[in-house]
Design a protein around this motif. Structure first.
Motif, PDB file in Angstrom:
ATOM      1  N   GLU A 197     -10.617   3.075 -14.036  1.00 57.78           N
ATOM      2  CA  GLU A 197     -11.244   1.777 -14.345  1.00 57.78           C
ATOM      3  C   GLU A 197     -11.133   0.784 -13.196  1.00 57.78           C
ATOM      4  N   GLN A 198     -10.071   0.887 -12.398  1.00 56.32           N
ATOM      5  CA  GLN A 198      -9.801  -0.124 -11.363  1.00 56.32           C
ATOM      6  C   GLN A 198      -9.555   0.546 -10.013  1.00 56.32           C
ATOM      7  N   PRO A 199      -9.797  -0.210  -8.927  1.00 62.60           N
ATOM      8  CA  PRO A 199      -9.604   0.395  -7.601  1.00 62.60           C
ATOM      9  C   PRO A 199      -8.142   0.746  -7.309  1.00 62.60           C
ATOM     10  N   GLY A 200      -7.178  -0.002  -7.863  1.00 64.63           N
ATOM     11  CA  GLY A 200      -5.767   0.309  -7.631  1.00 64.63           C
ATOM     12  C   GLY A 200      -5.185  -0.331  -6.386  1.00 64.63           C
ATOM     13  N   GLY A 201      -5.938  -1.235  -5.763  1.00 64.26           N
ATOM     14  CA  GLY A 201      -5.477  -1.914  -4.545  1.00 64.26           C
ATOM     15  C   GLY A 201      -6.691  -2.355  -3.737  1.00 64.26           C
ATOM     16  N   THR A 202      -6.431  -2.861  -2.551  1.00 61.38           N
ATOM     17  CA  THR A 202      -7.500  -3.331  -1.676  1.00 61.38           C
ATOM     18  C   THR A 202      -8.113  -2.143  -0.931  1.00 61.38           C
ATOM     19  N   LEU A 203      -9.410  -1.956  -1.096  1.00 58.03           N
ATOM     20  CA  LEU A 203     -10.067  -0.780  -0.521  1.00 58.03           C
ATOM     21  C   LEU A 203     -10.048  -0.815   1.015  1.00 58.03           C
ATOM     22  N   LEU A 204      -9.562   0.282   1.612  1.00 55.91           N
ATOM     23  CA  LEU A 204      -9.582   0.413   3.082  1.00 55.91           C
ATOM     24  C   LEU A 204     -10.683   1.363   3.530  1.00 55.91           C
ATOM     25  N   TRP A 205     -10.928   2.405   2.725  1.00 55.77           N
ATOM     26  CA  TRP A 205     -11.896   3.431   3.097  1.00 55.77           C
ATOM     27  C   TRP A 205     -12.203   4.252   1.848  1.00 55.77           C
ATOM     28  N   GLN A 206     -13.409   4.829   1.785  1.00 51.86           N
ATOM     29  CA  GLN A 206     -13.702   5.787   0.718  1.00 51.86           C
ATOM     30  C   GLN A 206     -14.827   6.717   1.133  1.00 51.86           C
ATOM     31  N   ASP A 207     -14.864   7.865   0.482  1.00 52.71           N
ATOM     32  CA  ASP A 207     -16.042   8.730   0.561  1.00 52.71           C
ATOM     33  C   ASP A 207     -16.388   9.123  -0.875  1.00 52.71           C
ATOM     34  N   SER A 208     -17.168  10.164  -1.054  1.00 52.83           N
ATOM     35  CA  SER A 208     -17.599  10.485  -2.420  1.00 52.83           C
ATOM     36  C   SER A 208     -16.462  11.076  -3.266  1.00 52.83           C
ATOM     37  N   SER A 209     -15.403  11.588  -2.619  1.00 56.98           N
ATOM     38  CA  SER A 209     -14.327  12.275  -3.347  1.00 56.98           C
ATOM     39  C   SER A 209     -13.073  11.436  -3.561  1.00 56.98           C
ATOM     40  N   CYS A 210     -12.752  10.593  -2.580  1.00 61.68           N
ATOM     41  CA  CYS A 210     -11.489   9.867  -2.689  1.00 61.68           C
ATOM     42  C   CYS A 210     -11.563   8.500  -2.044  1.00 61.68           C
ATOM     43  N   ARG A 211     -10.613   7.654  -2.374  1.00 59.70           N
ATOM     44  CA  ARG A 211     -10.543   6.331  -1.755  1.00 59.70           C
ATOM     45  C   ARG A 211      -9.117   6.046  -1.310  1.00 59.70           C
ATOM     46  N   VAL A 212      -9.018   5.181  -0.301  1.00 59.57           N
ATOM     47  CA  VAL A 212      -7.735   4.753   0.242  1.00 59.57           C
ATOM     48  C   VAL A 212      -7.609   3.261  -0.023  1.00 59.57           C
ATOM     49  N   VAL A 213      -6.524   2.880  -0.676  1.00 56.74           N
ATOM     50  CA  VAL A 213      -6.316   1.460  -0.963  1.00 56.74           C
ATOM     51  C   VAL A 213      -4.962   1.019  -0.433  1.00 56.74           C
ATOM     52  N   LEU A 214      -4.899  -0.272  -0.126  1.00 56.03           N
ATOM     53  CA  LEU A 214      -3.645  -0.897   0.287  1.00 56.03           C
ATOM     54  C   LEU A 214      -3.009  -1.471  -0.974  1.00 56.03           C
ATOM     55  N   VAL A 215      -1.746  -1.131  -1.205  1.00 60.14           N
ATOM     56  CA  VAL A 215      -1.038  -1.591  -2.398  1.00 60.14           C
ATOM     57  C   VAL A 215      -0.525  -3.008  -2.156  1.00 60.14           C
ATOM     58  N   GLU A 216      -0.664  -3.863  -3.162  1.00 61.71           N
ATOM     59  CA  GLU A 216      -0.171  -5.244  -3.051  1.00 61.71           C
ATOM     60  C   GLU A 216       1.319  -5.222  -3.372  1.00 61.71           C
ATOM     61  N   ASP A 217       2.166  -5.134  -2.358  1.00 60.55           N
ATOM     62  CA  ASP A 217       3.611  -5.113  -2.573  1.00 60.55           C
ATOM     63  C   ASP A 217       4.264  -5.842  -1.405  1.00 60.55           C
ATOM     64  N   ALA A 218       4.751  -7.049  -1.684  1.00 63.31           N
ATOM     65  CA  ALA A 218       5.287  -7.909  -0.618  1.00 63.31           C
ATOM     66  C   ALA A 218       6.473  -7.251   0.093  1.00 63.31           C
ATOM     67  N   ASP A 219       7.190  -6.367  -0.599  1.00 63.20           N
ATOM     68  CA  ASP A 219       8.338  -5.695   0.026  1.00 63.20           C
ATOM     69  C   ASP A 219       7.918  -4.514   0.900  1.00 63.20           C
TER      70      ASP A 219
END
Lengths: 140, 140
Positions: free
Chosen positions: A11-33
């Motif tokens: 349902e959700q991207p799971g973080g800030t999108l850095l890159w994607q193709d048709s099979s997978c996506r790479v997201v940056l996790v929001e974690d200050a630590d």
């Protein structure tokens, strides 16, 4: 009344999108630590690596290695942690986590009790540099 | 006086040997709360997946997938957890962990505080069956 099971990563991207193709996506996790903590998420809702075909596993892991390489180059961590857990969200995804001797949990995994206040200190442009590095490795 | 840094996984097997070839070995971890918990250990002392060549990564991960498949078949877990951490022992190794809804930490990773007393209950021959299953997948 019907009960609908909602998968967070469907349902959700799971973080800030850095890159994607048709099979997978790479997201940056929001974690200050943990600046630079990325997730590589397989788009189709499957649970385990052995639920994927061999070419799909290879594609997913090639993406994970590219993210590991980008994080090593940009964030200069002391160690990389890779994990596919999914106990709460059984939708195949990889955590790629830069670890530092001074971080909140080192040398323990990031999921236990904190050892100290972490001191993440990076140049203000690390996020842009990481996104650029990821894309130069994966797009083209 | 000289200080010698000893690597635990260079010096010791790291568990009960289930299978090995010239590049890696599979061991069963001695953990009463997690029967079936295996490690796949790269024999050469390197730290990260991206320190390996592409064929070596592929060989290591093919072994990890075989162990995941063997554990799923023999131990029937609710979830598999895969992790390459190595903060304490920076010698490349994969944890392959069968997880159950009733286990000590579920749904948390096994490295945090226990949620309950785990109740591992398996047929007495699970260890022999797992070893046999691993070997039938990897020896050829």
């Amino acid at each position: 009344m019907t009960t609908k099971t909602v998968c967070e990563l469907c349902e959700q991207p799971g973080g800030t999108l850095l890159w994607q193709d048709s099979s997978c996506r790479v997201v940056l996790v929001e974690d200050a630590d943990y600046p630079g903590f990325c997730r590589v998420i397989w788009k189709q809702h499957v649970s385990e690596m052995t639920d994927l075909s061999a070419p799909d596993r290879e594609h997913l892991m090639a993406t994970v290695y590219a993210i590991e390489a980008a994080i090593r180059e940009v964030m200069k961590p002391d160690k990389i942690n890779l994990a596919s857990l999914g106990n709460l969200t059984p939708h195949l995804h990889w955590h790629v986590i830069p670890r530092y001797r001074h971080d909140k949990h080192f040398p323990q995994p990031i999921w236990g009790a904190g050892q100290r206040a972490g001191k993440p200190a990076f140049m203000p442009d690390w996020q842009a540099r990481l996104k650029q590095n990821v894309n130069s490795r994966l797009s083209g």
